[in-house]
Write a protein that holds these residues in place. Structure first.
Motif, PDB file in Angstrom:
ATOM      1  N   LEU A   1      48.052  35.436  30.452  1.00  0.00           N
ATOM      2  CA  LEU A   1      47.596  34.839  28.969  1.00  0.00           C
ATOM      3  C   LEU A   1      45.920  35.343  28.636  1.00  0.00           C
ATOM      4  CD1 LEU A   1      48.660  31.379  29.279  1.00  0.00           C
ATOM      5  CD2 LEU A   1      50.189  33.733  28.772  1.00  0.00           C
ATOM      6  N   LEU A   2      45.818  34.487  26.671  1.00  0.00           N
ATOM      7  CA  LEU A   2      45.164  35.469  26.407  1.00  0.00           C
ATOM      8  C   LEU A   2      43.673  34.287  26.442  1.00  0.00           C
ATOM      9  CD1 LEU A   2      46.118  35.828  22.460  1.00  0.00           C
ATOM     10  CD2 LEU A   2      45.174  37.233  23.716  1.00  0.00           C
TER      11      LEU A   2
ATOM     12  N   GLU B   1      35.548  31.782  35.740  1.00  0.00           N
ATOM     13  CA  GLU B   1      36.857  31.535  34.765  1.00  0.00           C
ATOM     14  C   GLU B   1      35.983  30.779  33.278  1.00  0.00           C
ATOM     15  OE1 GLU B   1      38.489  33.713  33.042  1.00  0.00           O
ATOM     16  OE2 GLU B   1      37.649  35.105  34.998  1.00  0.00           O
TER      17      GLU B   1
ATOM     18  N   TYR C   1      46.307  29.042  22.297  1.00  0.00           N
ATOM     19  CA  TYR C   1      46.492  30.756  21.018  1.00  0.00           C
ATOM     20  C   TYR C   1      47.862  30.428  20.908  1.00  0.00           C
ATOM     21  CZ  TYR C   1      42.071  32.823  21.913  1.00  0.00           C
ATOM     22  OH  TYR C   1      40.220  32.663  21.754  1.00  0.00           O
TER      23      TYR C   1
ATOM     24  N   ARG D   1      33.392  50.324  32.814  1.00  0.00           N
ATOM     25  CA  ARG D   1      32.151  49.110  32.261  1.00  0.00           C
ATOM     26  C   ARG D   1      31.136  50.721  32.658  1.00  0.00           C
ATOM     27  NH1 ARG D   1      27.852  45.548  33.118  1.00  0.00           N
ATOM     28  NH2 ARG D   1      26.838  45.070  30.933  1.00  0.00           N
TER      29      ARG D   1
ATOM     30  N   ASP E   1      40.079  41.176  27.734  1.00  0.00           N
ATOM     31  CA  ASP E   1      41.264  39.744  28.394  1.00  0.00           C
ATOM     32  C   ASP E   1      39.154  39.978  29.072  1.00  0.00           C
ATOM     33  OD1 ASP E   1      43.323  39.316  28.005  1.00  0.00           O
ATOM     34  OD2 ASP E   1      43.854  40.502  29.230  1.00  0.00           O
ATOM     35  N   ARG E   2      38.864  40.883  29.771  1.00  0.00           N
ATOM     36  CA  ARG E   2      37.776  40.619  31.079  1.00  0.00           C
ATOM     37  C   ARG E   2      36.223  40.723  30.227  1.00  0.00           C
ATOM     38  NH1 ARG E   2      38.064  44.725  36.202  1.00  0.00           N
ATOM     39  NH2 ARG E   2      35.860  43.482  36.188  1.00  0.00           N
ATOM     40  N   TRP E   3      35.907  41.128  29.296  1.00  0.00           N
ATOM     41  CA  TRP E   3      34.838  41.842  28.433  1.00  0.00           C
ATOM     42  C   TRP E   3      34.480  41.107  27.066  1.00  0.00           C
ATOM     43  CZ3 TRP E   3      30.547  41.556  30.622  1.00  0.00           C
ATOM     44  CH2 TRP E   3      30.806  43.271  32.245  1.00  0.00           C
TER      45      TRP E   3
ATOM     46  N   ARG F   1      44.130  46.397  26.182  1.00  0.00           N
ATOM     47  CA  ARG F   1      43.946  44.767  26.680  1.00  0.00           C
ATOM     48  C   ARG F   1      43.123  44.051  27.957  1.00  0.00           C
ATOM     49  NH1 ARG F   1      48.342  40.406  28.056  1.00  0.00           N
ATOM     50  NH2 ARG F   1      49.386  41.693  27.022  1.00  0.00           N
TER      51      ARG F   1
ATOM     52  N   GLN G   1      36.777  39.379  24.493  1.00  0.00           N
ATOM     53  CA  GLN G   1      37.356  37.887  24.912  1.00  0.00           C
ATOM     54  C   GLN G   1      36.276  36.868  24.333  1.00  0.00           C
ATOM     55  OE1 GLN G   1      41.621  36.504  24.634  1.00  0.00           O
ATOM     56  NE2 GLN G   1      40.396  34.710  23.915  1.00  0.00           N
ATOM     57  N   ARG G   2      35.604  37.340  25.937  1.00  0.00           N
ATOM     58  CA  ARG G   2      34.215  36.710  26.310  1.00  0.00           C
ATOM     59  C   ARG G   2      33.272  36.127  25.421  1.00  0.00           C
ATOM     60  NH1 ARG G   2      34.478  36.829  31.815  1.00  0.00           N
ATOM     61  NH2 ARG G   2      36.854  36.361  32.500  1.00  0.00           N
ATOM     62  N   GLY G   3      32.997  37.892  24.639  1.00  0.00           N
ATOM     63  CA  GLY G   3      31.843  37.748  23.722  1.00  0.00           C
ATOM     64  C   GLY G   3      31.232  39.187  23.410  1.00  0.00           C
ATOM     65  N   ILE G   4      31.245  40.394  24.107  1.00  0.00           N
ATOM     66  CA  ILE G   4      30.728  41.493  24.101  1.00  0.00           C
ATOM     67  C   ILE G   4      31.300  42.249  22.968  1.00  0.00           C
ATOM     68  CG2 ILE G   4      31.158  43.804  24.770  1.00  0.00           C
ATOM     69  CD1 ILE G   4      29.853  42.631  27.158  1.00  0.00           C
TER      70      ILE G   4
ATOM     71  N   ASN H   1      28.952  32.591  32.013  1.00  0.00           N
ATOM     72  CA  ASN H   1      30.352  32.682  31.151  1.00  0.00           C
ATOM     73  C   ASN H   1      30.731  33.731  31.336  1.00  0.00           C
ATOM     74  OD1 ASN H   1      31.666  30.057  31.348  1.00  0.00           O
ATOM     75  ND2 ASN H   1      31.344  30.157  29.298  1.00  0.00           N
ATOM     76  N   ARG H   2      29.710  34.894  31.373  1.00  0.00           N
ATOM     77  CA  ARG H   2      29.566  36.313  31.444  1.00  0.00           C
ATOM     78  C   ARG H   2      30.248  37.071  30.499  1.00  0.00           C
ATOM     79  NH1 ARG H   2      29.692  40.113  35.309  1.00  0.00           N
ATOM     80  NH2 ARG H   2      32.320  40.859  35.093  1.00  0.00           N
ATOM     81  N   THR H   3      29.491  36.855  29.115  1.00  0.00           N
ATOM     82  CA  THR H   3      30.264  36.872  28.165  1.00  0.00           C
ATOM     83  C   THR H   3      28.575  38.478  27.916  1.00  0.00           C
ATOM     84  OG1 THR H   3      28.076  35.496  26.364  1.00  0.00           O
ATOM     85  CG2 THR H   3      30.612  35.163  26.388  1.00  0.00           C
ATOM     86  N   ARG H   4      27.725  37.965  28.497  1.00  0.00           N
ATOM     87  CA  ARG H   4      26.758  39.460  28.652  1.00  0.00           C
ATOM     88  C   ARG H   4      26.566  39.295  30.446  1.00  0.00           C
ATOM     89  NH1 ARG H   4      21.642  39.216  28.428  1.00  0.00           N
ATOM     90  NH2 ARG H   4      21.377  36.830  28.460  1.00  0.00           N
TER      91      ARG H   4
END
Lengths: 295, 383
Positions: free
Chosen positions: A241-242, A49, A280, B237, B276-278, B272, B280-283, A184-187
């Motif tokens: 939370l968000l 995180e 937020y 996923r 939360d997991r994917w 949600r 908002q982080r960017g996907i 950050n695991r966006t991908r």
């Protein structure tokens, strides 16, 4: 194993102590991961995180070892020229003009050209600098933001610890730098790169360690306030939370409270300073409704 | 020492059987790591293994469980390494089609007239017979959905466009400093990410197979810029599973990964979890999100509305493909749909092959730069 004296640590415990001295409090997992990364000469991929101390680990490691930290911030569209090296065209051009003027037109073309591709005009970007200046800590920050092609390119550099510059020759690190990659695991990071790396998933610190971190990073912070802040932040992380607060937010909060000369966290002051922890509007509302301060 | 190495390798094998991808390089690294930290301390071995054998956060609980069994003296380890994998259940639609192969009709559709193919393209996926499904499968397999594009950060050389100082200088150097030719550049383009969210609950099960196949075709066309998730009672996923070339193997792997085929729907909650997991982080950020669902929400529809609002703020565009929207006299009156409607750029049908192609053309259109939000809201979603 031919390891430079400065980088030789005997055990994870020793790494933990060294990190501790710089103000970074590692748990056993982080210490072991850092130890193995140094011993096995493998890059360490840190995921977790936001705000769990991935980037801070690299900084602390560099300080602990007394070497430079070289940071490569990844972003969409980053390419080899931005990461590795580039030629300084304007200066090359000026140099050429000067040569021309000085030799009054009787310039040897080959000599002039070869004088252009020398270290003088080479702009070393982070990766090349890390290879040249090793031992050092190379931080490849947020690798998940870079494109796939860049990952493949990075894999090449990290497996050889050497690069070939066509006009110049091979630059090889005398000893591999310590490499920390963060994501950050966006991908998903490519499997090939993961295979090359050690992997550590960082969790938020537990209450005890978070209190210790707060008190270490903010000397003079009252024990009671540190405990209250840590407890409140821990509770927020349970609240779906968000954006759950990280250690950095806990530090910000404690600092904000100190700036307001608060020695204790009560409901009222918590409500007015929530902006330091939560980013937020929905989160602020939810936390206000639930109440964060322990009675 | 020999004995210990066997034990450690055995542990790694047990992990592999529990579904973790720890290949020989990882096992080697594990052995090397234990040499560095020693074998006396249980927790040192635990961390050495976790750092070398795990490769994603989902691996950690599996690793913890296996470690507890293997080194904690529980009964499991002895038989665990050799135990065969449980045979995965197959998707209902898939096995129904397999049965249809035997009635002899399955080969004929290949030779079917173009008009028949066109009829099939418009038919509701839920009403197809076994042979038609087989034909549809082949038609899906030859789809080539072009990925939508977005402007990239990088520039590339071009005949027209603004001057490129770098390239011009490079050119200047070549001619000894004389400005002979000016080099120009323009923005290059890269695929825009597409996120497919497929509702696999009971009410969507007639469409699940075709939608997953459609997702497979899209993923295969541009693996790096497509993500696929299934929503039901849980979020899963399946992008990684769908990247396999063979559609049958890919679908089998995906169905194995999804624990809640034909279960209930809690769209709001699973959405949600996705965000939360994917997301908002960017996907979801800047991508075109397509939600395939009939909007039968069993959970709280207010929650669905909240999460759709969140999704809309993250994504470039949100398309809702609703099979019912293709039927005559359809009115978006279900509570879930009503709650989500204001946060959808476009509501499309998505009940036939033809409408899936339509979905894709909207994906491409909505990802074009310069389309203002007002222009984008032109579907049923106008509000």
């Amino acid at each position: 194993m031919a390891v430079d004296d400065t980088l030789d640590m005997k055990s994870p415990a020793e790494v933990a102590t060294a990190l501790d001295e710089t103000g970074y409090l590692p748990d056993e997992g982080i210490a072991t991961a850092a130890f193995l990364a140094m011993r096995m000469r493998r890059p360490l991929l840190c995921e977790g995180e936001p705000g769990t101390g991935k980037t801070a680990l690299a900084q602390a490691l560099a300080t602990a070892l007394g070497v430079d930290l070289i940071r490569l911030q990844c972003h969409e569209g980053i390419d080899a020229a931005q990461a590795l090296y580039d030629w300084d065209f304007p200066r090359q051009l000026l140099h050429l003009r000067t040569l021309e003027a000085a030799s009054a037109g009787e310039m040897d073309a080959d000599a002039a050209e070869s004088s252009l591709y020398t270290p003088r005009f080479l702009l070393a970007r982070p990766l090349l600098r890390a290879l040249q200046e090793s031992p050092c800590v190379l931080l490849v920050d947020e690798i998940d933001r870079a494109d796939d092609e860049f990952e493949a390119f990075l894999l090449e550099v990290l497996s050889e610890y050497a690069v070939t510059i066509p006009e110049f020759g091979v630059v090889r690190a005398p000893q591999p730098p310590i490499v920390i990659l963060t994501s950050n695991r966006t991908r998903e990071v490519h499997d090939a790169l993961k295979r090359r790396c050690l992997y550590h998933w960082l969790e938020h610190p537990d209450l005890e360690r978070e209190v210790a971190i707060l008190r270490r990073r903010l000397p003079g912070l009252e024990a009671r306030l540190a405990e209250q802040v840590a407890a409140a932040v821990q509770r927020m992380r349970q609240m779906e939370l968000l954006k759950p607060p990280g250690v950095a937010e806990a530090l910000d909060w404690a600092q904000a409270l100190r700036a307001l000369d608060q020695n204790e966290l009560d409901t009222e002051i918590a409500a007015t300073t929530l902006g330091a922890v939560l980013k937020y509007r929905e989160d602020v509302e939810r936390v206000r409704a639930a109440g964060v301060v322990a009675p | 020492m020999e004995h210990t190495a066997t034990g450690l390798v055995g542990f790694a094998r047990a992990l592999r059987h529990s579904g973790m991808a720890c290949g020989p390089t990882r096992v080697q690294a594990f052995l090397a790591a234990t040499e560095h930290v020693g074998l006396d301390d249980r927790s040192a071995v635990y961390w050495a293994g976790r750092i070398t054998l795990c490769s994603e956060p989902d691996d950690v609980p599996r690793y913890d469980a296996a470690f507890g069994c293997w080194f904690g003296g529980a009964a499991l380890p002895a038989e665990s390494p050799g135990r065969p994998l449980p045979r995965p259940a197959r998707i209902a639609a898939l096995s129904a089609a397999d049965g249809g192969d035997q009635d002899g009709d399955a080969d004929k559709p290949l030779a079917a007239a173009a008009s028949e193919a066109e009829v099939l393209r418009r038919r509701d996926l839920a009403e197809l017979g076994a042979a038609e499904r087989e034909h549809l499968r082949r038609m899906l397999a030859v789809l080539r959905p072009e990925p939508p594009l977005r402007p990239a950060l990088r520039h590339r050389r071009s005949k027209r466009g603004p001057l490129s100082p770098r390239a011009t200088l490079r050119e200047l150097l070549r001619s000894g400093g004389e400005p002979l030719r000016l080099q120009r550049q323009k923005r290059s383009r890269r695929p825009r990410r597409v996120v497919l969210l497929i509702d696999v609950s009971g009410s969507m099960s007639p469409y699940a197979d075709a939608l997953m196949r459609f997702a497979h075709v899209v993923v295969r066309r541009s693996p790096a810029s497509t993500e696929v998730f299934t929503l039901g009672t849980r979020m899963t996923r399946v992008s990684r599973q769908l990247r396999q070339r063979d559609p049958e193997a890919a679908l089998l792997a995906a169905s194995r990964a999804v624990p809640d085929f034909s279960g209930g729907t809690r769209l709001g909650e699973t959405l949600r979890v996705f965000l939360d997991r994917w997301g908002q982080r960017g996907i979801a950020r800047g991508s075109v999100v397509v939600l395939f669902s009939d909007g039968w929400e069993r959970g709280d529809s207010a929650e669905l509305g909240d999460q759709m609002r969140r999704l809309r703020r993250l994504a470039r565009a949100v398309i809702w493909a609703n099979p019912h929207a293709g039927h005559d006299g359809y009115q978006p009156v279900q509570s879930g749909i009503v709650a989500a409607m204001p946060h959808v750029d476009r509501m499309v049908a998505g009940h036939s092959l033809r409408s899936l192609e339509d979905v894709w053309s909207w994906v491409r259109r909505l990802s074009q730069p310069g389309m203002a939000p007002e222009e984008r809201s032109v579907g049923l979603g106008q509000n």
